[in-house]
Design an enzyme around this catalytic site. Sequence first.
Site, short mmCIF file in Angstrom:
data_model
loop_
_atom_site.label_atom_id
_atom_site.label_comp_id
_atom_site.label_asym_id
_atom_site.label_seq_id
_atom_site.Cartn_x
_atom_site.Cartn_y
_atom_site.Cartn_z
N LYS A 128 0.91 -1.25 -0.08
CA LYS A 128 -0.06 -0.01 -0.10
C LYS A 128 1.01 1.13 0.07
CE LYS A 128 -1.83 1.61 4.10
NZ LYS A 128 -1.28 2.81 4.42
N ASN A 129 1.70 1.31 0.86
CA ASN A 129 2.79 2.49 0.96
C ASN A 129 3.69 2.61 -0.11
OD1 ASN A 129 1.24 2.89 3.15
ND2 ASN A 129 2.57 2.58 4.73
N CYS B 188 -5.08 12.81 13.02
CA CYS B 188 -5.67 11.53 12.64
C CYS B 188 -5.65 10.65 13.75
CB CYS B 188 -5.11 10.59 11.42
SG CYS B 188 -3.76 9.69 11.84
N ARG C 201 0.58 14.25 13.06
CA ARG C 201 0.90 14.34 11.80
C ARG C 201 0.89 15.27 10.92
NH1 ARG C 201 -1.55 8.90 9.48
NH2 ARG C 201 0.45 8.78 8.24
N ASP D 63 4.57 0.38 12.35
CA ASP D 63 3.18 -0.08 11.70
C ASP D 63 3.09 -1.64 12.03
OD1 ASP D 63 3.28 1.62 8.38
OD2 ASP D 63 2.97 2.24 10.38
N ARG E 17 -8.59 -0.46 4.56
CA ARG E 17 -7.86 0.37 3.87
C ARG E 17 -6.46 -0.27 3.51
NH1 ARG E 17 -7.52 6.00 7.13
NH2 ARG E 17 -6.24 6.26 5.17
C1 EPZ Z 1 4.17 6.83 6.56
O1 EPZ Z 1 3.38 7.95 6.82
C2 EPZ Z 1 3.27 5.57 6.27
N1 EPZ Z 1 1.98 5.98 5.35
C3 EPZ Z 1 2.77 5.37 7.55
O2 EPZ Z 1 1.81 4.28 7.61
C4 EPZ Z 1 3.84 4.87 8.61
O3 EPZ Z 1 3.28 4.76 9.86
C5 EPZ Z 1 4.87 6.00 8.69
O4 EPZ Z 1 5.19 6.52 7.44
C6 EPZ Z 1 6.15 5.95 9.39
O5 EPZ Z 1 6.81 4.78 8.83
C7 EPZ Z 1 2.44 5.81 4.04
O6 EPZ Z 1 3.39 5.92 3.41
C8 EPZ Z 1 1.43 6.29 3.09
P1 EPZ Z 1 5.99 10.43 8.62
P2 EPZ Z 1 3.79 9.43 7.15
O7 EPZ Z 1 5.87 11.66 7.98
O8 EPZ Z 1 4.73 9.74 5.97
C9 EPZ Z 1 6.06 13.70 12.08
C10 EPZ Z 1 0.15 2.75 7.73
O9 EPZ Z 1 -0.40 2.27 8.90
N2 EPZ Z 1 6.17 14.60 11.01
O10 EPZ Z 1 7.15 9.26 8.48
O11 EPZ Z 1 2.58 10.32 7.13
C11 EPZ Z 1 4.99 12.85 12.17
O12 EPZ Z 1 4.04 13.55 12.88
C12 EPZ Z 1 0.64 4.13 7.72
O13 EPZ Z 1 0.32 2.04 6.50
C13 EPZ Z 1 5.98 16.20 11.16
O14 EPZ Z 1 6.07 16.36 12.45
O15 EPZ Z 1 4.56 9.48 8.37
C14 EPZ Z 1 5.47 11.37 12.87
O16 EPZ Z 1 5.31 11.62 14.07
C15 EPZ Z 1 0.35 4.71 9.08
N3 EPZ Z 1 6.10 16.95 10.08
C16 EPZ Z 1 7.03 11.42 12.52
O17 EPZ Z 1 7.30 12.78 11.52
C17 EPZ Z 1 5.87 16.59 8.98
O18 EPZ Z 1 5.77 17.39 8.16
C18 EPZ Z 1 7.01 10.43 11.04
O19 EPZ Z 1 5.91 10.53 10.17
C19 EPZ Z 1 6.05 15.08 8.67
C20 EPZ Z 1 6.09 14.13 9.64
#
Ligand code: EPZ
Length: 429
Positions: free
Chosen positions: A31-32, A126, A131, A316, A408
């Site tokens: 998915k990701n 969310c 996030r 995850d 999802r």
């Molecule tokens: C991706 O989400 C994945 N989703 C998530 O999978 C996964 O849990 C996550 O990466 C971590 O591996 C997809 O790839 C579609 P991040 P993403 O930006 O990119 C903070 C699932 O279950 N952050 O790596 O949204 C954020 O709040 C989903 O399949 C900021 O603060 O996660 C988090 O604490 C859930 N500001 C941390 O960084 C930003 O601009 C990592 O988030 C961006 C992120």
Amino acid sequence: MVFFFMFGMLQGMRIVGGNQLNGEIEISGAKNLALPALVASILTSDKMIYKNVPNLADVKSLLELLACFGTEINYEGIHTLALSSRNIKSAIAPYDFVRKMRASILVLGALIARCGIATVSLPGGCAIGTRGVDLHIRALELMGADISIENGYIKANTAKGLTGCDITFPVVTVTGTENILMAAVLARGTTRLINAAMEPEVEAFCELLRKMGAKITGAGTSVITIEGVNELCGTEFEIIPDRIEAGTYAIATAVTNGQVLLKNCKYEHLTSFFETLNLAGISCEKKENGVLVYRREADIHPISIQTAPYPGFPTDLQAQYTVLMSLANGSSSITENIFENRFMHIPELARMGADITIHGKTAVVNGVEKLTGAQVMATDLRASVSLVIAGLVAEGETIVNRLYHLDRGYENIEEKLNHCGAKVERFDV
Ligand code: EPZ
């Protein structure tokens, strides 16, 4: 209404516990990776062919959004798609789409790169945390985009086009890395992403962009360098197997004391996770066509973990691993370092007899002899599948509501589980 029924909006799942999982499970496309890969079709006016695309609610939502921009979508098989973005007629991603699927933020970089303009709703929070997308926005501003936040929307434009530069992410962000990759491939000059995400999905995404003609080095490392080019061309691309789906079924196999071949799973995409299972007494053997998982020892040993960006333990798989540890012969701690609210499965597991206490970002799990079936509530994608895993091993019957969370990210979950001996059925609420 069909969408709702199709993807579990008004459906529940009944699980009768106590059966071992034995046999084979075919792992679907990731998915990701599918989500950013499909967005990349905006970056060219040529036709893109995608293979091994998982049949998931999130993919369907994203395709609906791309269709709003003018992308033509043709199914050439249930898992094969042809996308053509010859003419982009709109660069607006409305709130209704983005709130349903946060990964819609990925269209921001692609729209700016292709059209020089984008209006994308802020995703909002969310269930698992705030996030933010502040790092996506700041990086684009450093590349020359003019960005304002108006009425809950990100309004971006770049009259002169984007210019490459060094961008250091203070925290590793997976979609942040992917968003800026899509902005950088058509920018002027060189962009270096420092502290970039190294997930296998990001590395594969770079491979897709390279097949389209992008000049990228350092994929899979923490420093990715992109030399901008004038245009990208269409290509054919196969989505890699979903390592999180595979890890989910590995834990389901372990708790039911069965033996399952995770077909197509790549061991090297989950090394940290499989090594942890090995320490806990579960063997994960690399095979020619996947990974074979089975309980090596009678007891499940308590092994503490901390989630971390790749190659660390995947966030995850944290909820699923919590179920395994709730049946271990001792106490362990599970620390969630990525998201601030990713323990919502714990109160539901407690209703099934798990003994877990939360101390800030750490859950202390005291193993118990057994779990008992109950009616439980799904809250997010990975929490909901952890409740299904608990139901597989619990004494008696478990009912999981709000299956849309599950749909999802897990294609044909009940068929895959029942094929290995589980007793799982979906029903309309
Ligand atoms: C991706 O989400 C994945 N989703 C998530 O999978 C996964 O849990 C996550 O990466 C971590 O591996 C997809 O790839 C579609 P991040 P993403 O930006 O990119 C903070 C699932 O279950 N952050 O790596 O949204 C954020 O709040 C989903 O399949 C900021 O603060 O996660 C988090 O604490 C859930 N500001 C941390 O960084 C930003 O601009 C990592 O988030 C961006 C992120």
